[in-house]
Design a protein around this motif. Structure first.
Motif, PDB file in Angstrom:
ATOM      1  N   PHE A 718       0.837  -1.205   0.000  1.00 33.37           N
ATOM      2  CA  PHE A 718       0.000   0.000   0.000  1.00 33.37           C
ATOM      3  C   PHE A 718       0.861   1.240   0.000  1.00 33.37           C
ATOM      4  O   PHE A 718       0.570   2.224  -0.679  1.00 33.37           O
ATOM      5  CB  PHE A 718      -0.919   0.007   1.233  1.00 33.37           C
ATOM      6  N   LYS A 719       1.941   1.178   0.767  1.00 40.02           N
ATOM      7  CA  LYS A 719       2.836   2.330   0.885  1.00 40.02           C
ATOM      8  C   LYS A 719       3.379   2.711  -0.503  1.00 40.02           C
ATOM      9  O   LYS A 719       3.573   3.879  -0.812  1.00 40.02           O
ATOM     10  CB  LYS A 719       3.984   1.961   1.839  1.00 40.02           C
ATOM     11  N   LYS A 720       3.594   1.675  -1.311  1.00 42.92           N
ATOM     12  CA  LYS A 720       4.156   1.917  -2.628  1.00 42.92           C
ATOM     13  C   LYS A 720       3.227   2.778  -3.487  1.00 42.92           C
ATOM     14  O   LYS A 720       3.669   3.679  -4.204  1.00 42.92           O
ATOM     15  CB  LYS A 720       4.385   0.561  -3.322  1.00 42.92           C
ATOM     16  N   TYR A 721       1.917   2.509  -3.379  1.00 40.81           N
ATOM     17  CA  TYR A 721       0.966   3.240  -4.225  1.00 40.81           C
ATOM     18  C   TYR A 721       0.425   4.500  -3.554  1.00 40.81           C
ATOM     19  O   TYR A 721      -0.082   5.393  -4.207  1.00 40.81           O
ATOM     20  CB  TYR A 721      -0.187   2.314  -4.637  1.00 40.81           C
ATOM     21  N   ASP A 722       0.481   4.523  -2.256  1.00 41.09           N
ATOM     22  CA  ASP A 722       0.017   5.712  -1.538  1.00 41.09           C
ATOM     23  C   ASP A 722       1.072   6.078  -0.503  1.00 41.09           C
ATOM     24  O   ASP A 722       0.914   5.814   0.685  1.00 41.09           O
ATOM     25  CB  ASP A 722      -1.327   5.406  -0.863  1.00 41.09           C
ATOM     26  N   PRO A 723       2.180   6.676  -0.969  1.00 43.09           N
ATOM     27  CA  PRO A 723       3.313   6.888  -0.072  1.00 43.09           C
ATOM     28  C   PRO A 723       3.031   7.901   1.036  1.00 43.09           C
ATOM     29  O   PRO A 723       3.713   7.901   2.063  1.00 43.09           O
ATOM     30  CB  PRO A 723       4.426   7.394  -1.007  1.00 43.09           C
ATOM     31  N   ASP A 724       2.010   8.730   0.869  1.00 45.24           N
ATOM     32  CA  ASP A 724       1.819   9.823   1.824  1.00 45.24           C
ATOM     33  C   ASP A 724       1.109   9.399   3.096  1.00 45.24           C
ATOM     34  O   ASP A 724       1.242  10.023   4.131  1.00 45.24           O
ATOM     35  CB  ASP A 724       0.996  10.940   1.168  1.00 45.24           C
ATOM     36  N   ASN A 725       0.276   8.369   2.966  1.00 39.76           N
ATOM     37  CA  ASN A 725      -0.560   8.019   4.116  1.00 39.76           C
ATOM     38  C   ASN A 725      -0.048   6.777   4.821  1.00 39.76           C
ATOM     39  O   ASN A 725       0.430   5.840   4.185  1.00 39.76           O
ATOM     40  CB  ASN A 725      -1.994   7.762   3.656  1.00 39.76           C
ATOM     41  N   ALA A 726      -0.181   6.820   6.136  1.00 36.64           N
ATOM     42  CA  ALA A 726       0.147   5.619   6.901  1.00 36.64           C
ATOM     43  C   ALA A 726      -0.931   4.571   6.611  1.00 36.64           C
ATOM     44  O   ALA A 726      -2.092   4.909   6.381  1.00 36.64           O
ATOM     45  CB  ALA A 726       0.178   5.949   8.383  1.00 36.64           C
ATOM     46  N   VAL A 727      -0.530   3.315   6.600  1.00 37.40           N
ATOM     47  CA  VAL A 727      -1.496   2.252   6.317  1.00 37.40           C
ATOM     48  C   VAL A 727      -2.244   1.919   7.611  1.00 37.40           C
ATOM     49  O   VAL A 727      -1.629   1.692   8.651  1.00 37.40           O
ATOM     50  CB  VAL A 727      -0.781   1.002   5.768  1.00 37.40           C
ATOM     51  N   GLU A 728      -3.563   1.935   7.526  1.00 36.70           N
ATOM     52  CA  GLU A 728      -4.364   1.601   8.709  1.00 36.70           C
ATOM     53  C   GLU A 728      -5.097   0.283   8.463  1.00 36.70           C
ATOM     54  O   GLU A 728      -5.351  -0.079   7.322  1.00 36.70           O
ATOM     55  CB  GLU A 728      -5.398   2.704   8.984  1.00 36.70           C
ATOM     56  N   TYR A 729      -5.404  -0.404   9.529  1.00 34.70           N
ATOM     57  CA  TYR A 729      -6.120  -1.675   9.396  1.00 34.70           C
ATOM     58  C   TYR A 729      -7.371  -1.663  10.241  1.00 34.70           C
ATOM     59  O   TYR A 729      -7.408  -1.059  11.293  1.00 34.70           O
ATOM     60  CB  TYR A 729      -5.283  -2.844   9.909  1.00 34.70           C
ATOM     61  N   MET A 730      -8.364  -2.358   9.772  1.00 35.80           N
ATOM     62  CA  MET A 730      -9.517  -2.631  10.626  1.00 35.80           C
ATOM     63  C   MET A 730      -9.810  -4.118  10.486  1.00 35.80           C
ATOM     64  O   MET A 730      -9.893  -4.627   9.365  1.00 35.80           O
ATOM     65  CB  MET A 730     -10.723  -1.829  10.170  1.00 35.80           C
ATOM     66  N   PHE A 731      -9.945  -4.792  11.596  1.00 40.83           N
ATOM     67  CA  PHE A 731     -10.318  -6.199  11.531  1.00 40.83           C
ATOM     68  C   PHE A 731     -11.836  -6.284  11.557  1.00 40.83           C
ATOM     69  O   PHE A 731     -12.487  -5.731  12.456  1.00 40.83           O
ATOM     70  CB  PHE A 731      -9.722  -6.962  12.706  1.00 40.83           C
ATOM     71  N   ALA A 732     -12.380  -6.960  10.575  1.00 37.33           N
ATOM     72  CA  ALA A 732     -13.837  -6.967  10.431  1.00 37.33           C
ATOM     73  C   ALA A 732     -14.515  -7.529  11.671  1.00 37.33           C
ATOM     74  O   ALA A 732     -15.562  -7.033  12.091  1.00 37.33           O
ATOM     75  CB  ALA A 732     -14.246  -7.772   9.210  1.00 37.33           C
ATOM     76  N   ASP A 733     -13.914  -8.558  12.287  1.00 42.50           N
ATOM     77  CA  ASP A 733     -14.592  -9.133  13.454  1.00 42.50           C
ATOM     78  C   ASP A 733     -14.617  -8.143  14.614  1.00 42.50           C
ATOM     79  O   ASP A 733     -15.587  -8.083  15.363  1.00 42.50           O
ATOM     80  CB  ASP A 733     -13.984 -10.482  13.858  1.00 42.50           C
ATOM     81  N   GLN A 734     -13.542  -7.341  14.730  1.00 40.19           N
ATOM     82  CA  GLN A 734     -13.554  -6.332  15.790  1.00 40.19           C
ATOM     83  C   GLN A 734     -14.584  -5.249  15.515  1.00 40.19           C
ATOM     84  O   GLN A 734     -15.319  -4.815  16.407  1.00 40.19           O
ATOM     85  CB  GLN A 734     -12.181  -5.679  15.930  1.00 40.19           C
TER      86      GLN A 734
END
Lengths: 872, 147
Positions: A718-734
């Motif tokens: 993701f960083k490669k295609y969107d270098p400006d933003n930090a990568v965030e995650y959301m776990f669907a079960d959470q």
């Protein structure tokens, strides 16, 4: 001979000093008779009343000395001394009394703090009484929906045609996260684009710059903490910052952070509307309710008048410009001081909101405190025989009843005061936990005079409430009977105590039943089949549209990590599909129907990623080109369309052309787990609907992959295609789990208050049981000698209390059934209240009761009868 | 009944002695501030003089009527009774119970007479008035405009 009016005569006799009474009465009667003769009855009556009224003055009114015997400090001091000694002598009772009351008060204080925080929400703006948000009621399919969002055109409309109502009208975007960059440093801050008057409306406390400085073409106001985070010690004024990598803005002012308990607490940045406004104006119309519209009323305009006045503001415009007329938009104002507590609407009218929790909490607080007061009453009256002699002696050496009453009041005040001190300690130590549970940041307002006044008043009121009954009861003894030794409180004396115990346990059992039902309901919803698989699904929000341009490559690279089963992009997050659309048409549609579907744009592999189950037809396929104009609908939608076999049917979607239904999937829970499933439509990303914005990349991890490792590998892609933003995650079960937070919070609350209520009630019961046991020591000694067995004695001592608890169980049924049925109606998907729930609750409370009293009764039953009978 | 400032008692031990000391001192202080030997208000004076006029026949209704007749002003029973009570408390009047009559529905009359102290108070008031009269320069009451 006529008599002067009786009530005035009686009134005069009541207030007049006794030593003057006859003479003045004589004067009055003499004058009355004279006037009667001269002017007639009516006039004489009137003059009499007037005279009496003028006689009502300090020098004629009798003194209060007889009514207020205790203004003698020595006596009051002695009351407290005696009370204190009594507390020390009966340590067990005192601990139960004070402990129970302290817990009750602590709960009440905690709840008080919580309620205060809720009620004081949004009250920290100077003009909060005049600020309001414009809401709209629209009718969809006969159902009125209330929206907080508005078209941006409304701002100009209100300003130009309704200016007699408003000082300020502000159009703003809803608050969202913005990336602010300065000198390669990026911080994430929440804020809005807003028209400049917002600074004046919120009366921002400017540290630097002026409120007017948002006027500029690219101005930005930062909160003090945001400025500190971004600029450190540098002077931020007139520095150029970049917003979301899209716009440039100049910092023109710094304002003091907004109060934590306000709806604007999170606003760390306010951006000039000019940055996005002109562009949006070209793209949006009255049909695009995307923005927030805030107004400030003129000083002398009432809210209801303005609210009524703007009702048709939108309707008038859409009549000429757009086709949204069929939704019958009606505007109204939602005042700021109701934002927090009254935020829910049902069919266009207020349907409560947070206020329901406030009421519930207050109710619980009052109940718990009330239970503690009952304990105090019961224990004091139960011990009455011990204090009967004292009362007898006091009365025979000249105490008035009022004096005895005030003595017992002073004792209960002493207990309340001690309990209050303990309760403050309990509150202080329980606050961190309470804050965690309630999600707030409360603290004891040590410095607030009002807090102390409220607490003092509260302690006194508690003391008075719990002291009233004992004071009246104890002071009513007749000295002769008491001192002769024949005093025995008769059967009637036990009745009020029994009623109080029943009340206590009714509340407790009702709470137990409610808790069981709430927990069952949560469990029921949690175990509801959701129709797809959320385990192992990670969603990465797309922060930059550029990601979607490289979607296919990105997907390939993610798949190549070998730790991922499938990847699909979607418009909404899987667990919260709240994007809806209307404007659909199909064969056989009822023309009056104003339909609305949940619409979700997906990529081809969406079905595989979340593992949905096809009911009929087929999934999207990359091999079939026409799928770009195909719908997959869910069962609810199939039912909604009313077609026997929807496969292959076509639907028209406004100006977006015709779409063919190629598949039906099983219902999936993607919104609230408590509600029935909305009709949903899935369609593919394509050129036909270029405006759809894909917001999530959903990744299904391989079941054997380690999540942390997998994420480590995915993040760089993701960083490669969107270098400006930090990568965030959301776990669907959470994310899905969060849907239960609210209910879980209520469940916790109910559980805690239940435990406390039972604890306090049992504390009282324990005290009563030990008292009864000690009273019946001799009886039990004799029974034992005559051959009673220990189980028989245990039964004898426990029976009375168990009967009371069983009565409470029965009494609690209608209450708990009514309340909980009412609570459950808010859920479409809910449990039924079954007899098993009641059985569990009843059994539980009877077992707890038995455990509580058995300790005492068995101890008494085991005691050696010699000891009991020798005591005289 | 003496009114005692409550605040004096909140904390001390042996409250009664010191309380009374403080209280008497307080009263003396008040008296010295007022510098008044005989306290007699305007209405009180009128009442006393009327009691004097009526001599042995001064009770509530007769005093009221006498004042109303002589001074052509309304007097309420309340005002009169509270004035009589004040004067009796000060020791300027004393009272005794009289006969009960038919028109009073059997309630006795209460007759008032002036005490020696009351007489001194009246005289004091009179002389102070006269002294004040005398002290007024002629010109103040009969202003003459010359030129």
């Amino acid at each position: 001979m006529h008599k002067p009016p009786v009530i005035f005569m009686r009134f005069f006799r009541w207030f007049c000093r006794p030593e003057l009474r006859t003479y003045i009465e004589g004067d009055l009667i003499e004058l009355y008779n004279e006037r009667l003769y001269e002017k007639g009855k009516r006039s004489a009556d009137f003059c009499f009343a007037f005279d009496v009224f003028l006689l009502f003055r300090p020098s004629i009114i009798k003194s209060f000395r007889g009514l207020q015997p205790v203004n003698n400090p020595a006596m009051i001091k002695s009351y407290f001394t005696i009370g204190w000694r009594n507390l020390l002598r009966n340590k067990g009772y005192s601990i139960i009394n004070i402990g129970g009351l302290a817990i009750g008060m602590a709960i009440a204080i905690l709840i008080g703090l919580w309620v205060y925080d809720e009620v004081s929400y949004d009250k920290n703006f100077d003009n909060y009484t005049r600020i309001a948000q414009v809401l709209q009621n629209q009718t969809f399919d006969g159902q009125v929906e209330t929206w907080g969002s508005q078209a941006m055109q409304l701002g100009a409309e209100l300003r130009s045609n309704y200016s007699n109502y408003f000082d300020h009208v502000v159009i703003a975007t809803f608050p969202s996260g913005h990336k602010l960059t300065f000198n390669n440093k990026t911080v994430n801050m929440t804020g809005s684009f807003a028209e400049p008057a917002i600074a004046e409306m919120l009366t921002l406390d400017m540290v630097q710059g002026t409120r007017k400085s948002l006027n500029g073409i690219n101005g930005a106001l930062l909160s003090r903490s945001a400025a500190l985070a971004l600029f450190g010690n540098e002077d931020p004024i007139n520095k150029m910052i970049r917003i979301d990598h899209d716009f440039d803005a100049t910092v023109t002012g710094i304002y003091e952070d907004l109060a934590e308990n306000s709806s604007f607490a999170e606003y760390d940045v306010l951006l000039s509307w000019q940055i996005i406004g002109p562009d949006l104006e070209k793209r949006t119309g009255w049909g695009n309710s995307w923005f927030r519209c805030l107004v400030q009323l003129r000083e002398n305009v009432s809210l209801s008048v303005a609210s009524e006045g703007i009702k048709d503001a939108k309707l008038k415009r859409v009549l000429v410009e757009d086709d949204d007329v069929r939704f019958k938009p009606a505007l109204f104002l939602h005042p700021m001081n109701r934002w927090r507590l009254y935020s829910e609407f049902e069919n266009g009218v207020y349907a409560g909101g947070q206020i329901q929790y406030v009421r519930m909490m207050l109710l619980i607080g009052v109940f718990v405190l009330f239970l503690a007061c009952i304990n105090f009453m019961n224990l004091s009256t139960a011990r009455s025989e011990q204090r009967a002699k004292e009362v007898g002696i006091r009365k025979s050496i000249g105490s008035l009843r009022m004096q005895l009453i005030s003595q017992f009041f002073s004792e209960s005040l002493l207990v309340a005061l001690l309990a209050f001190i303990f309760s403050l300690m309990i509150v202080q130590s329980a606050l961190p936990w309470f804050n965690e549970v309630s999600g707030k940041n409360l603290s004891i307002l040590w410095q607030s005079l009002w807090f102390w006044l409220a607490c003092a008043g509260f302690a006194i009121v508690t003391g008075l409430i719990s002291g009233t009954y004992p004071a009246l009861f104890l002071s009513s003894f007749q000295p002769v009977k008491v001192l002769k030794g024949t005093f025995k409180a008769g059967r009637n004396a036990f009745l009020p105590r029994k009623i109080l115990v029943v009340v206590q346990f009714t509340v407790s059992v009702t709470l137990i039943v409610s808790t069981v039902i709430i927990l069952n309901q949560i469990k029921f919803a949690q175990s509801r089949p959701i129709g797809y698989s959320i385990n192992g699904i990670v969603s990465v929000p797309i922060r930059d549209a550029v990601v979607m341009k490289h979607y296919d490559v990105l997907r390939d690279e993610i798949l190549k990590t070998g730790m991922v089963e499938e990847v699909a992009a979607t418009e909404s997050a899987i667990t919260s599909t709240y994007t809806t659309n209307s404007g659909f048409d199909w064969y056989g549609k009822d023309p009056n129907r104003t339909e609305e579907f949940v619409t979700t744009g997906v990529t081809h592999e969406f079905g595989k990623t979340i593992g949905w189950k096809m009911k009929a037809g087929r999934d999207f396929s990359r091999d079939i080109g026409t799928d770009s104009s195909a719908f997959i609908i869910n069962e609810a939608a199939a039912k909604y369309l009313g077609m026997k076999d929807p496969l292959g049917e076509t639907m028209k979607w406004g100006t977006n052309g015709e779409w063919k239904i190629i598949g039906v999937v099983e219902n999936m829970i993607t919104q609230s787990p408590y509600n029935s499933v909305e009709p949903m439509i899935f369609f593919l990303e394509s050129n036909r609907i270029a405006w759809v914005q894909f917001n999530q990349v959903n990744i299904k991890l391989s079941p054997d992959a380690n999540a942390a490792e997998a994420l480590d590998k995915i993040a760089p892609i993701f960083k490669k295609y969107d270098p400006d933003n930090a990568v965030e995650y959301m776990f669907a079960d959470q994310e899905f789990g969060k849907k239960f937070d609210e209910e879980r919070r209520i469940g916790n609350l109910a559980m805690v208050s239940t435990v406390l209520a039972i604890f306090i009630s049992c504390l009282g019961l324990f005290g009563l049981a030990s008292f009864v046991a000690s009273q019946r020591t001799k009886e039990i000694g004799i029974r034992k000698i005559l051959g009673a067995s220990i189980p028989q004695l245990w039964q004898l001592l426990s029976k009375d209390f168990v009967i009371l608890v069983i009565i409470s169980c029965i009494v609690s049924v209608p209450f708990s059934f009514y309340f909980m049925s009412d609570w459950l109606t808010q859920y479409d998907y809910r449990i039924d209240i079954s007899w098993q729930i009641y059985a569990v609750a009843w059994l539980g409370s009877i077992v707890v009761t038995l455990l509580t009293i058995s300790f005492q009764s068995i101890r008494t039953a085991l005691r050696n009868p010699v000891g009991a009978l020798r005591s005289e | 009944m003496r009114k005692i400032p409550v605040a004096k008692y909140t904390s001390n031990k042996g409250f009664s002695d010191s309380g009374i000391i403080i209280n008497t001192a307080f009263r003396k202080l008040l008296c010295s501030v007022r510098m008044k030997k005989y306290q007699l208000g305007e209405f009180e004076e009128v009442v006393m003089l009327t009691v004097g006029i009526l001599y042995n026949d001064a009770y509530g209704v007769s005093i009221k009527k006498e004042i109303e007749q002589r001074l052509a002003r309304k007097v309420s029973v309340g005002a009169l009774q509270s004035a009589l009570k004040r004067l009796e408390d000060k020791g300027y009047l004393k009272s005794h119970e009289g006969e009960a009559t038919q028109e009073r529905a059997g309630r006795p009359r209460r007759y008032f007479v002036i005490t020696a102290l009351g007489k001194r108070a009246l005289e004091h008031t009179k002389t102070t008035r006269e002294n004040l009269w005398k002290a007024i320069p002629e010109i103040a009451l009969n202003p003459r405009f010359t030129g």
